[in-house]
Scaffold this active site. Sequence first.
Site, PDB file in Angstrom:
ATOM      1  N   ASP A   8       0.982  -1.087   0.015  1.00 45.92           N
ATOM      2  CA  ASP A   8       0.142   0.110  -0.055  1.00 45.92           C
ATOM      3  C   ASP A   8       0.913   1.088   0.076  1.00 45.92           C
ATOM      4  O   ASP A   8       1.560   1.525   0.955  1.00 45.92           O
ATOM      5  CB  ASP A   8      -0.882  -0.199   1.140  1.00 45.92           C
ATOM      6  CG  ASP A   8      -1.940   1.219   1.297  1.00 45.92           C
ATOM      7  OD1 ASP A   8      -2.074   1.619   0.086  1.00 45.92           O
ATOM      8  OD2 ASP A   8      -2.194   1.884   2.402  1.00 45.92           O
ATOM      9  N   GLU A  67      -1.283  -1.079  -5.055  1.00 46.74           N
ATOM     10  CA  GLU A  67      -2.607  -0.725  -5.218  1.00 46.74           C
ATOM     11  C   GLU A  67      -2.209   0.326  -6.323  1.00 46.74           C
ATOM     12  O   GLU A  67      -1.143   1.002  -6.362  1.00 46.74           O
ATOM     13  CB  GLU A  67      -2.874   0.068  -3.954  1.00 46.74           C
ATOM     14  CG  GLU A  67      -4.411   0.679  -4.177  1.00 46.74           C
ATOM     15  CD  GLU A  67      -4.780   1.539  -2.912  1.00 46.74           C
ATOM     16  OE1 GLU A  67      -5.643   0.922  -2.245  1.00 46.74           O
ATOM     17  OE2 GLU A  67      -4.482   2.481  -2.522  1.00 46.74           O
ATOM     18  N   ASP A 139      -2.459   0.910   7.604  1.00 46.92           N
ATOM     19  CA  ASP A 139      -1.573   0.704   6.029  1.00 46.92           C
ATOM     20  C   ASP A 139      -1.088  -0.588   6.001  1.00 46.92           C
ATOM     21  O   ASP A 139      -1.175  -1.017   4.988  1.00 46.92           O
ATOM     22  CB  ASP A 139      -0.194   1.686   6.284  1.00 46.92           C
ATOM     23  CG  ASP A 139      -0.692   3.102   5.989  1.00 46.92           C
ATOM     24  OD1 ASP A 139      -1.437   3.797   5.290  1.00 46.92           O
ATOM     25  OD2 ASP A 139      -0.368   4.028   7.116  1.00 46.92           O
TER      26      ASP A 139
END
Length: 172
Positions: A8, A67, A139
Amino acid sequence: MAIILGIDPGSRVTGYGVINFVQGRSEYISSGCIRMQGASLPEKLKQIFSGVSEIIERWSPQEFAIEEVFMARNADSALKLGQARGAAIVAAVMQGLPVSEYAARKVKQAVVGNGGAEKAQVQHMVQSLLSLPGKPQSDAADALAIALCHAHTCQGLIRVAGSTSSRRGRIR
């Protein structure tokens, strides 16, 4: 399938999650955050590259999932996020890992069942799916969710590839 590293990306905090996915089962290996120090963007990108490289060397994943960039309200933030992604992707490619990218909505849909899920819902489902004793940091939970999404996507593709016929759009 085997060990998957989910990332991420962020220009201040980059989350990572490592899972082992074998025969339809996900097992937690590790997760955490790379927290950037210093003010200059080039220094932060170097830290992301180095941090992701260290994680790859430590856990030897066979798959890398990250992502995709989403368009934020602030174009400057989106550009920094894109550069952070780039640093992480280069670290993976330099180690010979295949890179898969997933939209945030797809990750949330795969893990929570709702593409508009809140961060707390993602944390809860990641904790539940991986049988963690507590909720992972936000996160890190997002990174684990990306790894889980990749595992489920690959498992679905394997099932489709192994099917022998379809009827009315349904795979048998």
